[in-house]
Design a protein around this motif. Structure first.
Motif, PDB file in Angstrom:
ATOM      1  N   GLY A 283       0.808  -1.214   0.000  1.00  0.00           N
ATOM      2  CA  GLY A 283       0.000   0.000   0.000  1.00  0.00           C
ATOM      3  C   GLY A 283       0.842   1.264   0.000  1.00  0.00           C
ATOM      4  N   TYR A 284       0.582   2.132  -0.982  1.00  0.00           N
ATOM      5  CA  TYR A 284       1.281   3.422  -1.104  1.00  0.00           C
ATOM      6  C   TYR A 284       0.229   4.513  -1.024  1.00  0.00           C
ATOM      7  CZ  TYR A 284       4.543   6.976  -2.841  1.00  0.00           C
ATOM      8  OH  TYR A 284       5.354   8.085  -2.975  1.00  0.00           O
ATOM      9  N   VAL A 285       0.516   5.543  -0.245  1.00  0.00           N
ATOM     10  CA  VAL A 285      -0.456   6.592   0.017  1.00  0.00           C
ATOM     11  C   VAL A 285       0.061   7.931  -0.494  1.00  0.00           C
ATOM     12  CG1 VAL A 285      -1.789   7.791   1.782  1.00  0.00           C
ATOM     13  CG2 VAL A 285      -1.276   5.369   2.064  1.00  0.00           C
ATOM     14  N   TYR A 286      -0.751   8.602  -1.304  1.00  0.00           N
ATOM     15  CA  TYR A 286      -0.493   9.980  -1.734  1.00  0.00           C
ATOM     16  C   TYR A 286      -1.218  10.904  -0.762  1.00  0.00           C
ATOM     17  CZ  TYR A 286       0.929   7.845  -6.180  1.00  0.00           C
ATOM     18  OH  TYR A 286       1.545   7.086  -7.152  1.00  0.00           O
ATOM     19  N   LEU A 287      -0.473  11.805  -0.127  1.00  0.00           N
ATOM     20  CA  LEU A 287      -1.009  12.644   0.939  1.00  0.00           C
ATOM     21  C   LEU A 287      -1.240  14.073   0.470  1.00  0.00           C
ATOM     22  CD1 LEU A 287       1.427  11.357   3.693  1.00  0.00           C
ATOM     23  CD2 LEU A 287      -1.019  10.840   3.568  1.00  0.00           C
ATOM     24  N   TYR A 288      -2.406  14.622   0.837  1.00  0.00           N
ATOM     25  CA  TYR A 288      -2.766  15.980   0.427  1.00  0.00           C
ATOM     26  C   TYR A 288      -3.482  16.707   1.562  1.00  0.00           C
ATOM     27  CZ  TYR A 288      -2.066  14.229  -4.340  1.00  0.00           C
ATOM     28  OH  TYR A 288      -1.540  13.666  -5.476  1.00  0.00           O
TER      29      TYR A 288
END
Length: 371
Positions: free
Chosen positions: A304-309
């Motif tokens: 799991g890879y998370v793009y954070l905003y």
């Protein structure tokens, strides 16, 4: 051994190779046409359908000599979508006619939605579907095709995540083609998530190859997490939903307050996923995004890879019925003044790691965003 005519996605050779289980170099391919038929896009799907149409010319490829095992593999790949084989006469590129079997959809199963273009499909979906087929066909003979169909969307999401991951190159001088040796790779389980096992060696810091390690990984797609922030009102919006994994670990509070999160759909940019998820879960439209970064959520156990905003917008309304019913979501939201939000963070009320990361980032950049 029957001859087949392919008019749809299996005209894409990388996909055909994975479904048949052999290289295209060993397959005799030739262009062909099925007269009085046309190929159409399927409404709300990414694959095409064929149907009779006087004067139509369905373009495709003719593949002779399909083995019994390959026919079973094709039936497995197509069977979950209710396609069956019918005999038809096709016109070959040399002007002759040949009998071939063609996958036709079940009558009335799908709704046509205009002409279908192989070129357009390959540009958008070719790499995703070819990579997804590797995982799907790994379960040939182990899972029935209709059961596999329920996992197709999740598999495509994981395939898209792999394509995104291949772009995450930094300046590490090591080369996995030389510094990692795979001895065994198996796919053990598939559903909404996948589970894969691997035996491998990797080069150690002293330059030698280490021992063979047996490891497993939870296979997931890429996700986005976004914390909506209103710089004018100095408020944040968070959401709450029930989380089965938290319940399974015996946590007595499986209803989690979180930042808004969701999977990046196949072919979707992370920023598109942010705007879609914020609208689905909270009914909020964001005016701007601040990219906080991206990271693996648990690199020792999961892909799991998370793009954070942090998303900027007007936060004035909450919901008690957010999310998609089709995905079993039951989400409520609340808007908190920033100082109250950070007090809850400091008192360890929240259990969602991505939201804590975004809270600390926002605390650092809040003055700039308000200015």
């Amino acid at each position: 051994m029957p001859d087949l005519f392919f008019y749809g996605t299996l005209r894409h050779v990388p996909l055909l190779e994975r479904v048949l289980g052999r290289s295209a170099d060993t397959v005799s391919l030739s262009e062909a046409i099925l007269p009085d038929h046309s190929v159409f896009a399927v409404q709300d799907q990414i694959f095409p359908m064929i149907r009779p149409e006087p004067g139509g010319m369905a373009e495709g490829i003719f593949v002779p000599g399909i083995s019994a095992v390959e026919l079973d593999r094709l039936a497995y790949y197509e069977g979950g979508f209710d396609y069956g084989l019918l005999d038809r006469a096709v016109r070959l590129s040399n002007g002759t006619t040949a009998q071939a079997q063609v996958f036709f959809p079940e009558t009335g199963k799908w709704q046509a939605d205009g002409p279908w273009s192989l070129t357009d499909w390959v540009d958008r979906w070719g790499d995703i579907n070819a990579l997804a087929a590797e995982e799907e066909m790994a379960y040939f003979g182990r899972i029935d095709p209709h059961t596999m169909t329920r996992s197709t969307r999740a598999i495509q999401t994981r395939a898209w995540a792999k394509l995104l991951a291949r772009q995450r190159q930094t300046d590490d001088p090591r080369d996995i083609s030389r510094d990692v040796v795979v001895h065994r790779h198996t796919r053990a389980y598939v559903n909404y998530f996948g589970l894969e096992e691997i035996d491998l060696q990797h080069r150690r810091n002293d330059g030698t190859m280490g021992p063979v390690l047996n490891r497993g990984s939870l296979m997931q797609g890429a996700a986005i997490v976004v914390l909506p922030y209103d710089p004018v009102r100095d408020t944040v919006l968070i959401v709450e939903q029930f989380r089965p994994p938290v319940f399974l670990i015996d946590d007595p509070e499986p209803w989690m307050w979180e930042a808004i999160a969701g999977m990046v759909d196949p072919g979707e940019a992370p920023e598109q996923a942010v705007h879609r998820e914020v609208m689905e879960e909270a009914g909020v439209t964001l005016s701007a995004l601040e990219h906080v970064g991206g990271a693996y959520s648990s690199g020792g156990s999961s892909t799991g890879y998370v793009y954070l905003y942090v998303g900027l917008g007007d936060l004035t309304e909450t919901t008690s019925a957010g999310g998609l019913e089709s995905e079993g979501e039951d989400i409520r939201s609340q808007i908190l003044p920033f100082d109250e939000f950070m007090d809850l963070v400091d008192r360890h009320v929240f259990k969602d790691l991505p939201m804590l990361t975004l809270a600390y980032w926002l605390d650092r950049h809040r003055d700039r965003l308000r200015g």
